[in-house]
Design a protein around this motif. Structure first.
Motif, mmCIF file in Angstrom:
data_model
loop_
_atom_site.group_PDB
_atom_site.id
_atom_site.type_symbol
_atom_site.label_atom_id
_atom_site.label_comp_id
_atom_site.label_asym_id
_atom_site.label_seq_id
_atom_site.Cartn_x
_atom_site.Cartn_y
_atom_site.Cartn_z
ATOM 1 N N VAL A 1 5.758 25.206 8.579
ATOM 2 C CA VAL A 1 7.219 25.813 8.295
ATOM 3 C C VAL A 1 8.117 24.691 8.585
ATOM 4 O O VAL A 1 8.387 24.263 9.675
ATOM 5 C CB VAL A 1 7.664 26.887 8.831
ATOM 6 N N ALA A 2 9.056 24.291 7.663
ATOM 7 C CA ALA A 2 10.080 23.246 7.766
ATOM 8 C C ALA A 2 11.139 23.799 8.332
ATOM 9 O O ALA A 2 11.714 24.831 7.980
ATOM 10 C CB ALA A 2 10.364 22.561 6.536
ATOM 11 N N TYR A 3 11.727 23.125 9.197
ATOM 12 C CA TYR A 3 13.191 23.461 9.713
ATOM 13 C C TYR A 3 14.045 22.138 9.733
ATOM 14 O O TYR A 3 13.684 21.136 10.391
ATOM 15 C CB TYR A 3 13.056 23.815 11.212
ATOM 16 N N LEU A 4 15.421 22.354 9.279
ATOM 17 C CA LEU A 4 16.205 21.083 9.072
ATOM 18 C C LEU A 4 17.193 21.181 10.251
ATOM 19 O O LEU A 4 17.754 20.148 10.426
ATOM 20 C CB LEU A 4 17.073 21.575 7.870
ATOM 21 N N THR A 5 16.976 22.165 11.071
ATOM 22 C CA THR A 5 17.986 22.020 12.455
ATOM 23 C C THR A 5 17.014 22.158 13.565
ATOM 24 O O THR A 5 15.830 22.805 13.388
ATOM 25 C CB THR A 5 19.273 23.166 12.422
ATOM 26 N N PRO A 6 17.323 21.800 14.839
ATOM 27 C CA PRO A 6 16.810 21.941 15.893
ATOM 28 C C PRO A 6 16.542 23.354 16.417
ATOM 29 O O PRO A 6 15.727 23.804 17.009
ATOM 30 C CB PRO A 6 17.343 21.064 16.865
ATOM 31 N N ASP A 7 17.509 24.141 16.200
ATOM 32 C CA ASP A 7 17.795 25.595 16.384
ATOM 33 C C ASP A 7 18.748 26.189 15.582
ATOM 34 O O ASP A 7 19.514 25.665 14.957
ATOM 35 C CB ASP A 7 17.954 25.814 17.957
ATOM 36 N N PRO A 8 18.797 27.734 15.498
ATOM 37 C CA PRO A 8 19.570 28.197 14.180
ATOM 38 C C PRO A 8 20.935 27.809 14.587
ATOM 39 O O PRO A 8 22.025 28.230 13.469
ATOM 40 C CB PRO A 8 19.290 29.726 14.609
ATOM 41 N N SER A 9 21.517 27.553 15.554
ATOM 42 C CA SER A 9 23.034 27.430 15.827
ATOM 43 C C SER A 9 23.471 25.999 16.007
ATOM 44 O O SER A 9 24.601 25.838 16.087
ATOM 45 C CB SER A 9 23.459 28.160 17.340
ATOM 46 N N SER A 10 22.538 25.141 15.742
ATOM 47 C CA SER A 10 22.768 23.621 15.634
ATOM 48 C C SER A 10 23.004 23.106 14.138
ATOM 49 O O SER A 10 22.465 23.599 13.502
ATOM 50 C CB SER A 10 21.570 22.935 16.498
ATOM 51 N N PRO A 11 23.681 22.035 14.240
ATOM 52 C CA PRO A 11 23.730 21.604 12.731
ATOM 53 C C PRO A 11 22.601 20.767 12.367
ATOM 54 O O PRO A 11 21.685 20.446 13.139
ATOM 55 C CB PRO A 11 24.862 20.198 12.926
ATOM 56 N N PRO A 12 22.430 20.336 11.017
ATOM 57 C CA PRO A 12 21.035 19.802 10.547
ATOM 58 C C PRO A 12 21.026 18.595 11.297
ATOM 59 O O PRO A 12 22.056 17.830 11.527
ATOM 60 C CB PRO A 12 21.194 19.977 9.331
ATOM 61 N N PHE A 13 19.797 18.256 11.427
ATOM 62 C CA PHE A 13 19.389 16.826 11.782
ATOM 63 C C PHE A 13 20.056 15.718 10.893
ATOM 64 O O PHE A 13 20.509 14.587 11.428
ATOM 65 C CB PHE A 13 17.665 16.463 11.807
ATOM 66 N N VAL A 14 20.041 15.863 9.528
ATOM 67 C CA VAL A 14 20.517 14.800 8.594
ATOM 68 C C VAL A 14 21.108 15.809 7.413
ATOM 69 O O VAL A 14 20.701 16.795 7.124
ATOM 70 C CB VAL A 14 19.488 13.792 8.136
ATOM 71 N N THR A 15 21.989 15.012 6.824
ATOM 72 C CA THR A 15 22.440 15.723 5.396
ATOM 73 C C THR A 15 22.059 14.722 4.309
ATOM 74 O O THR A 15 22.184 13.450 4.448
ATOM 75 C CB THR A 15 23.940 15.988 5.444
ATOM 76 N N GLU A 16 22.083 15.198 2.954
ATOM 77 C CA GLU A 16 21.945 14.324 1.758
ATOM 78 C C GLU A 16 23.324 13.332 1.792
ATOM 79 O O GLU A 16 24.103 13.835 2.051
ATOM 80 C CB GLU A 16 22.040 15.092 0.646
ATOM 81 N N GLY A 17 23.010 12.197 1.542
ATOM 82 C CA GLY A 17 23.879 11.134 1.194
ATOM 83 C C GLY A 17 23.957 10.278 2.714
ATOM 84 O O GLY A 17 24.736 9.259 2.603
ATOM 85 N N GLN A 18 23.644 10.681 3.707
ATOM 86 C CA GLN A 18 23.573 10.238 5.063
ATOM 87 C C GLN A 18 22.783 8.973 5.199
ATOM 88 O O GLN A 18 21.630 8.867 4.548
ATOM 89 C CB GLN A 18 23.352 11.120 6.247
ATOM 90 N N GLN A 19 23.425 8.024 5.855
ATOM 91 C CA GLN A 19 22.304 6.710 6.016
ATOM 92 C C GLN A 19 21.667 7.234 7.360
ATOM 93 O O GLN A 19 22.003 7.689 8.190
ATOM 94 C CB GLN A 19 23.172 5.316 6.649
ATOM 95 N N VAL A 20 20.068 6.859 7.320
ATOM 96 C CA VAL A 20 19.275 6.940 8.125
ATOM 97 C C VAL A 20 18.571 5.696 8.629
ATOM 98 O O VAL A 20 18.626 4.840 8.059
ATOM 99 C CB VAL A 20 18.348 7.977 7.997
ATOM 100 N N THR A 21 18.124 5.961 9.819
ATOM 101 C CA THR A 21 17.477 4.555 10.403
ATOM 102 C C THR A 21 15.648 4.896 10.658
ATOM 103 O O THR A 21 15.461 6.177 10.718
ATOM 104 C CB THR A 21 17.962 4.146 11.790
ATOM 105 N N ALA A 22 15.218 3.834 10.582
ATOM 106 C CA ALA A 22 13.782 4.018 10.693
ATOM 107 C C ALA A 22 13.395 4.919 11.858
ATOM 108 O O ALA A 22 13.981 4.262 12.959
ATOM 109 C CB ALA A 22 12.805 2.792 10.643
ATOM 110 N N GLY A 23 12.620 5.803 11.821
ATOM 111 C CA GLY A 23 12.188 6.560 13.275
ATOM 112 C C GLY A 23 13.170 7.660 13.656
ATOM 113 O O GLY A 23 12.881 8.320 14.262
ATOM 114 N N GLN A 24 14.283 7.936 12.619
ATOM 115 C CA GLN A 24 15.082 8.879 13.148
ATOM 116 C C GLN A 24 14.561 10.370 12.430
ATOM 117 O O GLN A 24 13.867 10.507 11.473
ATOM 118 C CB GLN A 24 16.481 8.857 12.027
ATOM 119 N N THR A 25 14.747 11.361 13.211
ATOM 120 C CA THR A 25 14.097 12.576 13.117
ATOM 121 C C THR A 25 14.925 13.349 11.770
ATOM 122 O O THR A 25 16.308 13.466 11.842
ATOM 123 C CB THR A 25 14.345 13.591 14.273
ATOM 124 N N LEU A 26 14.267 13.715 10.809
ATOM 125 C CA LEU A 26 14.900 14.306 9.611
ATOM 126 C C LEU A 26 14.615 15.811 9.574
ATOM 127 O O LEU A 26 15.730 16.457 9.161
ATOM 128 C CB LEU A 26 14.028 13.716 8.313
#
Length: 153
Positions: A87-112
């Motif tokens: 099961v995929a989760y985009l946030t570390p917990d329900p009250s936290s913001p997402p790890f990443v958002t569309e359009g964001q620059q990411v680095t190699a190894g960054q948690t998505l």
């Protein structure tokens, strides 16, 4: 002659995960053993309707062109695929913001995102740096092995 040792509790737990998530199969592998549980798809039921009365035939009008189906995203060079069923989760917990958002620059190894499998949360990391152009899975939804989760350009 070797004997296969099967952990019945592990198989029951896998079957329960299939039922909870709606998945059709799940597989785990550890060292020299592998367990795969497959659930048969439910049989389709067909209803037979009485024939409808025949209506007068209207002239045929050309239908608008249907747009071409999107390209197979699994072949996209920036596709990030799921390494497991879970099961995929985009946030570390329900009250936290997402790890990443569309359009964001990411680095190699960054948690998505996270994928929960067998009560374990596995980090899905960016395989390369770039712009996260598309997140293809909603949070809390089941994913299959090899399913495209996101696109990094």
């Amino acid at each position: 002659m070797s004997r296969l040792l099967v952990d019945a509790d592990a198989i029951r737990a896998l079957a329960e995960i299939l039922t909870e998530t709606g998945l059709t199969e799940i597989e785990i592998a550890e060292k020299d053993s592998r367990v795969r549980v497959v659930r048969a798809a439910p049989a389709a039921t067909h209803a037979v309707a009485a024939p409808a009365p025949v209506a007068p035939v209207a002239p045929v009008v050309a239908a608008p062109a249907v747009p071409a189906a999107p390209a197979d995203l699994s072949k996209h060079p920036g596709a990030v695929t799921s390494p497991m069923v879970g099961v995929a989760y985009l946030t570390p917990d329900p009250s936290s913001p997402p790890f990443v958002t569309e359009g964001q620059q990411v680095t190699a190894g960054q948690t998505l995102m996270l994928i929960e499998a067998m009560k374990t949360f596995n980090q899905i990391k960016a395989p390369r740096a770039g712009t996260l152009t598309k997140i293809l899975v909603p949070s809390g939804e089941p994913v299959e092995y090899g399913e495209v989760l996101a696109i990094i350009e």
